[in-house]
Design an enzyme around this catalytic site. Sequence first.
Site, PDB file in Angstrom:
ATOM      1  CG  HIS A 283      45.429  18.384  24.267  1.00 25.44           C
ATOM      2  ND1 HIS A 283      44.664  19.305  24.917  1.00 25.44           N
ATOM      3  CD2 HIS A 283      46.629  18.971  24.090  1.00 25.44           C
ATOM      4  CE1 HIS A 283      45.360  20.408  25.131  1.00 25.44           C
ATOM      5  NE2 HIS A 283      46.556  20.226  24.636  1.00 25.44           N
TER       6      HIS A 283
ATOM      7  CE1 TYR B 286      39.986  15.945  32.478  1.00 29.83           C
ATOM      8  CE2 TYR B 286      39.856  14.333  30.723  1.00 29.83           C
ATOM      9  CZ  TYR B 286      40.189  14.671  32.023  1.00 29.83           C
ATOM     10  OH  TYR B 286      40.731  13.728  32.858  1.00 29.83           O
TER      11      TYR B 286
ATOM     12  CE1 TYR C  33      42.182  12.910  26.191  1.00 26.81           C
ATOM     13  CE2 TYR C  33      42.169  15.278  25.835  1.00 26.81           C
ATOM     14  CZ  TYR C  33      42.425  14.196  26.644  1.00 26.81           C
ATOM     15  OH  TYR C  33      42.921  14.375  27.913  1.00 26.81           O
TER      16      TYR C  33
ATOM     17  CB  CYS D  73      48.462  23.469  39.405  1.00 25.42           C
ATOM     18  SG  CYS D  73      49.465  23.906  37.981  1.00 25.42           S
TER      19      CYS D  73
END
Length: 692
Positions: free
Chosen positions: A173, A61, A175, A349
């Site tokens: 997501h 992002y 946002y 990760c």
Amino acid sequence: MSRDPRYDVLFEPVKIGPVTAKNRFYQVPHCTGLGWLRPRMVAALRGMKAEGGWGVVCTEYCSIHPTSDDIPHPYASLWDQGDIKAHSLMTEQVHEHGGLAGAELWVGGSSSANLFTNEVAMDVSSMPNASGVPYQTRAMDKSDIRALRCWHREAALRAKAANFDIVYVYATHHYLLSNFLSSKTNNRTDEYGGSLENRVRLVRELIEETKDAVGDKCAVAVRFSADEGGEGNGNPIIGEHREMIEMLGELPDLWDININDYSREMGVSRFVKEASLEAYMSYVKSVTTKPVVTVGRFTSPDTMISQINRGIVDFIGAARPSIADPFLPKKIEEGRIDEIRECIGCNNCYVGDGKSSPLRCTQNPTIGEEWRRGWHPEKIEIKGSDSIVLVIGSGPAGLEATRSLGNRGYNVLLAEADSHLGGRVARECQLPGLSEWGRVRDYRTNQILKMPNVDIYLENRMSADDVMAMEADHILIATGATWKANGQGNYNIQALAEFGPADQVYTPDDIMAGNLPSGPTLIYDDDHYYMASVIAEVLREKNIPVTLVTPESMVSSWGDITAEQAQINRRLLEVGVDIITAHGLASYDGTEAQIECKYTGKLKPITVEAVVTVTMRTPNDDLFREVEQKIAERLNKQEDYEPKSLTRIGDCEAPAIIAAAVFAGHRYARELDTEIDPDNRMKFDRVFYEEA
Ligand code: ADP
Ligand code: SF4
């Protein structure tokens, strides 16, 4: 080796607006814990994916403007000339290997608190910060929306200047853009709120304006959710999202589709299996002719071709499988299927993003080390001598050391006390939901078994005398660790003074060995990861009443960082585990356990027949110490044999997660017979800064 013609479809070029991907392997945007902070490290990481055959490689992002600042998470940015220079490092390396580079432009809204820039965050309305920072957003007025559109356009132009081929409008997501889309968050009364048409307006404008700005050279992708929610159980609630995708259907050049629930979209393998988004994707290809990509932790080429051939997607999207094996496409292309290093779905990760640190992978110890240590996932220097290496212990540390030493051409003798390879991984993959963890062992074992220079000695518990008798040039001890049974851990710094009859106190080692209690049991979790919860599942499968006690304020608190805490909590409740948080274990007398409130110290009795302690582990370093002693004695007596080195790695050095053991094994193998400057073990990456 040539590839199976059934897989040819994966290597067809696919047109995305003005650009063409050389194949269907698409590394979707994913965080690395590197972002704007570590431009050379991230460029080398992305470049490696392209070298490994990914047709498209995207950034993480990428903030368009200082009003979208996600510190402490190391996001990427496209704010200025310095950022253009940083990203150019990546695009150059991706292009060098024939890949397309994609930039995911990001507007944070209520998810970004702007703790670095001190700018006021803006969103569709005035709303609380989504990650709990005690700041609210400012409701965007018309001039804010105009400014945002302008910033987005400018960032797209900077992406083009950095030579990206694909530029994203990121509308999911939770946002800012997804908050505009959702009727739950968008309560505006102007032309950006109310009707579906109005709520989609900003996304439409951004797609059109991005196309106008960079569409001559760059494709415009939209990242969008296929659903508007659900119970996290895989049953999608599509809601208005089908209509939205239909409305915008032909406008972008590519649809990058995911889902609303992060913990399912990138769910751990304990709860979410390969291709798990298929139910959500059912309609997407029917409402657009544009290419579609989604993820699903795809590691099997058969699953991949099934997705393509059944028309579910056009591209095989991947984040984690591309981290675990950057060369996954090349291996399929070259018919080397058995060499694929499959992701195990542990989400370690993802910790990089949560903890603001360079990512680490359980399967791929070279990820993030491409630039600073010069590690390549598929290449390793040939041996620096004809030394023979004795490796003791075949857990993840010993197995990875053996594999990589074997690759370098060393003669390796691998001794293992058990009748099989794998150490803790072989044990833990038997626990509920963790079967895919066995891939850590399988990938390495498959390779080692083919190496003529590796000899394996199973059922060989080595004593110090045995070790010395082998007269190896280098001795590597990887003998693991043992769970403690005395209550000692983070909360109780010392062992508990009053702690039950030994035959009523169990550890994870007992449970994994099949030695189970039979009556009501207290599981004391001062480890805070997965282990206590899977043991609770094992006991509940036998109908044993379980109370799980933890000093933390939530169960499996570390699972929050690996995006599985909510699923673990739900599972425990579903299987009928009683959960008591914020309590430490004070004593157990074989009948009653006393737990104490961590805030008030108030004691509370619980009657149980057994306690399982999941607190900390003791390194199994006796062998190391004994061999060290033998060597010292021989040196005193000046006897002939003297090993060139004695080293311990993995859990017998410092108990940790499996990824750390794999890393330790890999590092040992890489560094043997090489000169490492002890004061400067790796290069340190720095940010570019250029005056405007
Ligand atoms: P790590 O995570 O560090 O790799 P593990 O606990 O997974 O550690 O693996 C350690 C392995 O070492 C186990 O398989 C264990 O059986 C083996 N082991 C321990 N002591 C000896 C020994 N003295 N000789 C041979 N193998 C041993
Ligand atoms: Fe897969 Fe785990 Fe590696 Fe992430 S850390 S890529 S989930 S194996």
